[in-house]
Scaffold this motif. Structure first.
Motif, short mmCIF file in Angstrom:
data_model
loop_
_atom_site.label_atom_id
_atom_site.label_comp_id
_atom_site.label_asym_id
_atom_site.label_seq_id
_atom_site.Cartn_x
_atom_site.Cartn_y
_atom_site.Cartn_z
N GLY A 1 -7.67 -1.97 -7.85
CA GLY A 1 -6.78 -3.07 -8.21
C GLY A 1 -6.39 -3.89 -7.00
O GLY A 1 -6.18 -3.35 -5.91
N VAL A 2 -6.28 -5.20 -7.20
CA VAL A 2 -5.84 -6.11 -6.15
C VAL A 2 -4.60 -6.84 -6.68
O VAL A 2 -4.71 -7.79 -7.45
CB VAL A 2 -6.94 -7.12 -5.78
CG1 VAL A 2 -6.50 -7.97 -4.58
CG2 VAL A 2 -8.26 -6.41 -5.47
N PRO A 3 -3.40 -6.39 -6.29
CA PRO A 3 -2.18 -6.97 -6.85
C PRO A 3 -1.82 -8.30 -6.21
O PRO A 3 -2.26 -8.63 -5.10
CB PRO A 3 -1.13 -5.91 -6.52
CG PRO A 3 -1.62 -5.31 -5.23
CD PRO A 3 -3.12 -5.29 -5.35
N GLY B 1 1.40 -2.66 -13.62
CA GLY B 1 0.63 -3.06 -12.47
C GLY B 1 -0.83 -3.31 -12.84
O GLY B 1 -1.35 -2.75 -13.81
N ILE B 2 -1.50 -4.12 -12.03
CA ILE B 2 -2.84 -4.58 -12.39
C ILE B 2 -3.83 -3.42 -12.59
O ILE B 2 -4.64 -3.45 -13.53
CB ILE B 2 -3.39 -5.59 -11.34
CG1 ILE B 2 -4.76 -6.12 -11.75
CG2 ILE B 2 -3.43 -4.97 -9.95
CD1 ILE B 2 -4.79 -6.84 -13.06
N ASP C 1 -3.48 1.77 -0.21
CA ASP C 1 -3.81 0.70 0.73
C ASP C 1 -3.88 -0.67 0.08
O ASP C 1 -3.50 -1.67 0.69
CB ASP C 1 -5.11 1.01 1.47
CG ASP C 1 -6.31 1.17 0.56
OD1 ASP C 1 -6.16 1.74 -0.53
OD2 ASP C 1 -7.41 0.74 0.95
N GLU C 2 -4.38 -0.75 -1.17
CA GLU C 2 -4.44 -2.05 -1.83
C GLU C 2 -3.05 -2.58 -2.20
O GLU C 2 -2.89 -3.78 -2.43
CB GLU C 2 -5.26 -1.98 -3.12
CG GLU C 2 -6.72 -1.62 -2.93
CD GLU C 2 -7.00 -0.17 -3.32
OE1 GLU C 2 -7.75 0.04 -4.30
OE2 GLU C 2 -6.46 0.72 -2.65
N PHE C 3 -2.06 -1.70 -2.26
CA PHE C 3 -0.75 -2.07 -2.79
C PHE C 3 0.34 -2.22 -1.73
O PHE C 3 1.43 -2.67 -2.04
CB PHE C 3 -0.30 -1.01 -3.81
CG PHE C 3 -1.21 -0.91 -5.00
CD1 PHE C 3 -1.05 -1.75 -6.09
CD2 PHE C 3 -2.27 -0.02 -5.02
CE1 PHE C 3 -1.90 -1.68 -7.18
CE2 PHE C 3 -3.12 0.06 -6.10
CZ PHE C 3 -2.94 -0.78 -7.19
N VAL D 1 -10.63 -6.23 -1.38
CA VAL D 1 -9.28 -5.85 -1.83
C VAL D 1 -8.19 -6.65 -1.12
O VAL D 1 -7.01 -6.34 -1.26
CB VAL D 1 -9.04 -4.34 -1.66
CG1 VAL D 1 -10.01 -3.54 -2.51
CG2 VAL D 1 -9.11 -3.91 -0.20
N ASP D 2 -8.60 -7.68 -0.36
CA ASP D 2 -7.64 -8.51 0.38
C ASP D 2 -6.73 -7.62 1.22
O ASP D 2 -5.50 -7.72 1.18
CB ASP D 2 -6.83 -9.36 -0.59
CG ASP D 2 -5.96 -10.39 0.11
OD1 ASP D 2 -6.29 -10.78 1.25
OD2 ASP D 2 -4.92 -10.79 -0.45
#
Length: 327
Positions: free
Chosen positions: A80-82, A97-98, A123-125, A210-211
């Motif tokens: 997921g990429v929030p 959440g996404i 890490d993505e969050f 994942v930005d």
């Protein structure tokens, strides 16, 4: 004149003979497709460093998993990429959440056809990009992170994930999450432990996917690339703590570790062919330097030969179609 006593070439004399005596085989069900779903976009976004791979909307994600199921792959791994991040990764265990919303959608779409899997990591969050929460001195707090992982595990299981991919490399994560899942009634939820995950140079394109907000590196919790025995030790510990499957990541640069882990544990062993491995082959093929299909197939077969029971790869659907066409 002396002639050879042994003639191994007899086993290579034709495609039919080579196919009959081949030692290592790859089938679509041994492939798992990683997928990215991003909050706040209205159309898929191609990842510039990973040609052909996209950040998905919920709608395009549904189409992608349906395509994967039709191709016969074994599973999909969701990332997921929030849109919003914070220091503790609050979106990771938020039912709205996404990643959790996407998991529910995917489970409803293809949950009976393949194994729906989710990445369990912060890490993505997080707004700092690390795989855990930070202590006051800026280091990653192992035990504080385990509390967040436990909450994530229950949220992902409730959303419909059949398999949780524990990728954070925190000490004790398998034992804590197994205990939390069992206490919450999710005794059948599988745990995939990223047991031997190395702090290497092959993750760059994934960070774009994942930005990632990471500053610095993850060398205090991921493995040093020079350490093979340590990777085996981590896999044995995770198996003892209750992991159903252990993983080696990246795959190609660590085939020796993969083979040793396969020999050391009696549970399934998987490998992740990571973003950098994907992008190198795609870039070389785009320049006409290598045969793309042959290189992809050989890279996957090499990972299987080293001992992987399944492979996470961004080529899962394409490779599965090739394999089915060859039957």
């Amino acid at each position: 004149m002396s002639f050879p006593t042994h003639r191994p070439r007899r086993l290579r004399q034709s495609p039919a003979v080579r196919r009959l005596v081949r030692e290592t085989h790859l089938v679509p069900s041994q492939l798992v497709l990683p997928l990215f779903v991003r909050e706040g976009i209205d159309a898929p976004v191609e990842i510039s460093s990973m040609p052909g791979v996209h950040q998905h909307t919920l709608d395009s994600l549904r189409r992608a998993v349906a395509e994967a199921a039709e191709a016969g792959v074994g599973g999909v791994m969701l990332f997921g990429v929030p849109a919003v991040r914070d220091a503790v990764g609050s979106g990771a265990d938020d039912p709205d959440g996404i990643l959790n919303v996407a998991t529910a959608a995917v489970a409803a779409e293809v949950g009976d056809a393949l194994v729906v899997q989710t990445d369990l990591c912060l890490d993505e969050f997080t707004d700092h990009g690390h795989c855990g929460v930070l202590a006051p001195d800026g280091s990653v707090d192992n035990d504080g992170t385990l509390e967040r992982y436990a909450a994530m595990a229950v949220a992902q299981a409730q959303a419909g994930s059949a398999l949780l991919g524990l990728s954070g490399m925190m000490d004790g994560q398998v034992a804590v999450i197994r205990g939390e899942l069992d206490a919450a009634g999710f005794t059948d939820t599988l745990i995939l432990a990223y047991a031997a995950k190395y702090a290497g140079a092959f993750y760059g394109p994934f960070r774009e996917a994942v930005d990632s907000q990471l500053k610095g590196d993850r060398r205090t919790y991921q493995l040093d690339p020079g350490n093979g025995r340590e990777g085996v030790k981590e896999a044995v510990i995770d198996a003892e703590e209750g992991a159903d499957i252990v993983m080696v990541k990246p795959a190609g640069p660590y085939l020796d570790v993969l083979a040793e882990v396969r020999a050391a544990v009696d549970i399934p062993v998987w490998a992740y062919q990571v973003s950098g491995e994907y992008s190198m082959i795609e870039a070389a093929a785009a320049n006409g330097w290598i045969d793309r299909r042959a290189a992809i197939q050989e890279s996957l077969l090499g990972i299987r030969r080293a001992g992987a029971d399944a492979i996470l790869t961004y080529w899962a659907v394409e490779a599965a179609r090739w394999l089915r066409a060859e039957l």
